[in-house]
Design an enzyme around this catalytic site. Sequence first.
Site, short mmCIF file in Angstrom:
data_model
loop_
_atom_site.label_atom_id
_atom_site.label_comp_id
_atom_site.label_asym_id
_atom_site.label_seq_id
_atom_site.Cartn_x
_atom_site.Cartn_y
_atom_site.Cartn_z
N ARG A 140 11.02 -1.16 11.24
CA ARG A 140 9.88 -0.82 12.09
C ARG A 140 9.77 -1.81 13.24
O ARG A 140 9.99 -2.99 13.04
CB ARG A 140 8.59 -0.87 11.26
CG ARG A 140 8.07 0.49 10.89
CD ARG A 140 7.00 0.41 9.84
NE ARG A 140 5.80 -0.34 10.24
CZ ARG A 140 4.69 -0.40 9.50
NH1 ARG A 140 4.63 0.24 8.35
NH2 ARG A 140 3.66 -1.10 9.89
N ARG A 144 -10.08 0.00 8.35
CA ARG A 144 -9.60 -1.33 8.70
C ARG A 144 -10.65 -2.15 9.43
O ARG A 144 -10.38 -3.29 9.80
CB ARG A 144 -8.41 -1.18 9.63
CG ARG A 144 -7.08 -1.40 8.96
CD ARG A 144 -6.06 -1.14 10.03
NE ARG A 144 -4.86 -1.84 9.80
CZ ARG A 144 -3.78 -1.31 9.21
NH1 ARG A 144 -3.81 -0.09 8.75
NH2 ARG A 144 -2.72 -2.04 9.07
N ARG A 147 -0.20 -9.44 13.19
CA ARG A 147 -0.86 -8.44 12.33
C ARG A 147 -1.65 -9.13 11.24
O ARG A 147 -2.75 -8.69 10.87
CB ARG A 147 0.19 -7.51 11.71
CG ARG A 147 0.74 -6.50 12.72
CD ARG A 147 2.05 -5.89 12.27
NE ARG A 147 1.97 -5.16 11.02
CZ ARG A 147 3.03 -4.87 10.27
NH1 ARG A 147 4.25 -5.25 10.64
NH2 ARG A 147 2.87 -4.21 9.16
N LYS A 175 0.84 -1.21 0.00
CA LYS A 175 0.00 0.00 0.00
C LYS A 175 0.87 1.26 0.00
O LYS A 175 0.68 2.14 -0.82
CB LYS A 175 -0.93 0.01 1.23
CG LYS A 175 -1.87 -1.20 1.30
CD LYS A 175 -2.82 -1.12 2.49
CE LYS A 175 -2.14 -1.18 3.85
NZ LYS A 175 -1.47 -2.46 4.16
N ARG A 231 11.68 -5.49 5.09
CA ARG A 231 11.36 -4.07 4.89
C ARG A 231 12.22 -3.16 5.76
O ARG A 231 12.53 -3.47 6.90
CB ARG A 231 9.90 -3.80 5.22
CG ARG A 231 9.61 -2.29 5.19
CD ARG A 231 8.19 -1.96 5.17
NE ARG A 231 7.49 -2.42 6.36
CZ ARG A 231 6.19 -2.32 6.51
NH1 ARG A 231 5.45 -1.79 5.55
NH2 ARG A 231 5.62 -2.75 7.60
P1 AP5 Z 1 4.72 -1.59 1.91
O1 AP5 Z 1 4.40 -0.75 0.74
O2 AP5 Z 1 5.43 -0.97 3.06
O3 AP5 Z 1 3.39 -2.35 2.41
P2 AP5 Z 1 2.12 -1.81 3.17
O4 AP5 Z 1 0.94 -2.45 2.54
O5 AP5 Z 1 2.13 -0.34 3.28
O6 AP5 Z 1 2.37 -2.53 4.58
P3 AP5 Z 1 2.27 -1.96 6.05
O7 AP5 Z 1 3.02 -2.92 6.94
O8 AP5 Z 1 2.62 -0.53 6.13
O9 AP5 Z 1 0.79 -2.16 6.32
P4 AP5 Z 1 0.10 -2.23 7.63
O10 AP5 Z 1 -1.27 -2.12 7.14
O11 AP5 Z 1 0.40 -3.40 8.48
O12 AP5 Z 1 0.75 -1.04 8.50
P5 AP5 Z 1 0.23 0.41 8.85
O13 AP5 Z 1 1.39 1.29 8.94
O14 AP5 Z 1 -0.90 0.80 7.97
O15 AP5 Z 1 5.54 -2.86 1.41
C1 AP5 Z 1 6.03 -3.83 2.31
C2 AP5 Z 1 7.44 -4.28 1.89
O16 AP5 Z 1 7.36 -5.01 0.67
C3 AP5 Z 1 8.42 -3.12 1.62
O17 AP5 Z 1 9.69 -3.52 2.04
C4 AP5 Z 1 8.37 -2.95 0.09
O18 AP5 Z 1 9.58 -2.43 -0.42
C5 AP5 Z 1 8.14 -4.38 -0.37
N1 AP5 Z 1 7.35 -4.47 -1.59
C6 AP5 Z 1 6.28 -3.71 -1.96
N2 AP5 Z 1 5.80 -4.12 -3.16
C7 AP5 Z 1 6.55 -5.18 -3.52
C8 AP5 Z 1 6.54 -6.05 -4.67
N3 AP5 Z 1 5.64 -5.90 -5.66
N4 AP5 Z 1 7.45 -7.05 -4.69
C9 AP5 Z 1 8.36 -7.21 -3.70
N5 AP5 Z 1 8.44 -6.42 -2.62
C10 AP5 Z 1 7.54 -5.42 -2.53
O19 AP5 Z 1 -0.36 0.17 10.32
C11 AP5 Z 1 0.46 -0.16 11.39
C12 AP5 Z 1 -0.36 -0.36 12.64
O20 AP5 Z 1 -1.03 0.86 12.99
C13 AP5 Z 1 -1.47 -1.39 12.56
O21 AP5 Z 1 -0.98 -2.70 12.80
C14 AP5 Z 1 -2.43 -0.90 13.64
O22 AP5 Z 1 -1.99 -1.27 14.92
C15 AP5 Z 1 -2.32 0.61 13.51
N6 AP5 Z 1 -3.32 1.16 12.57
C16 AP5 Z 1 -3.06 1.80 11.39
N7 AP5 Z 1 -4.20 2.15 10.78
C17 AP5 Z 1 -5.21 1.73 11.57
C18 AP5 Z 1 -6.62 1.79 11.47
N8 AP5 Z 1 -7.24 2.36 10.40
N9 AP5 Z 1 -7.35 1.25 12.46
C19 AP5 Z 1 -6.77 0.68 13.54
N10 AP5 Z 1 -5.44 0.58 13.70
C20 AP5 Z 1 -4.66 1.11 12.73
MG MG Z 2 2.25 1.06 4.88
#
Ligand code: AP5
Ligand code: MG
Length: 213
Positions: A160, A88, A171, A13, A127
Amino acid sequence: MILVLFGPPGAGKGTQAAFLCKELNIPQIATGDIFRKHLKEGTELGKLARSYMNNGQLVPDEVVWDIVETRLAQDDCANGMLLDGFPRTVRQAELMLGWLDGQGRVLNAVLALEVPDEELVLRLSGRRTCRDCQATYHVAHNPPGEDGRCVRCGGEVIQREDDQEDTVRKRLATYHRDTSPVLAFFEERGYAHRIDGTGAIEDVTRRLRDALA
Ligand code: AP5
Ligand code: MG
Ligand code: ZN
């Protein structure tokens, strides 16, 4: 254009949001990034969010919505936005659609990236993230600059806290239990487009562009 970029942890994402937001000239609203910014600044919200994030759990809906509602009302969202990591839960999705409705605005699409769990674990364990601007890298697929620093802003690139393997598994479990029903919710309402999130980063970008066209 108002878009939701949906998908499990590690689906890409954040990576894809960077391209789409630049092309469409809309801000990226990433709830995880907002919480990490608070964490870095040591605010009360940051401390609260951290206790959930590092256990692989979701921050409570009321806390999340408070922040998102304030953010969506800012001027730079007037022409649209891309939501990354929100909504989410079905409750968050309902709050968002209700808010948009009240503003006389519509959600254009939900782009849902699909990637198998085993691939997600590999992506997240490799990552690395910029401490300052939250740009994401991968040790093998998308490394930072030669000096190990962020290509975008020169910041320090770190792992992270919630990218430890046991937290990643939690997660994913949270995603399957609480967040995957949101996709069905959007599909029933005709917003969702499922996108294959596997393969090269630029191939995924192309699929997203095709879906938008
Ligand atoms: P990346 O682009 O970083 O993936 P992402 O989908 O953004 O993954 P996140 O871990 O950020 O998602 P998340 O939803 O768990 O975390 P968030 O910060 O939102 O890509 C991942 C890796 O893969 C990178 O190294 C990238 O280079 C690589 N990659 C990408 N595309 C690729 C490809 N095609 N091929 C190979 N490699 C590739 O949330 C964190 C925490 O915050 C949650 O766990 C929760 O506790 C809280 N939180 C956030 N939002 C909410 C909400 N709305 N409600 C409740 N809690 C929330
Ligand atoms: Mg992200
Ligand atoms: Zn950076």
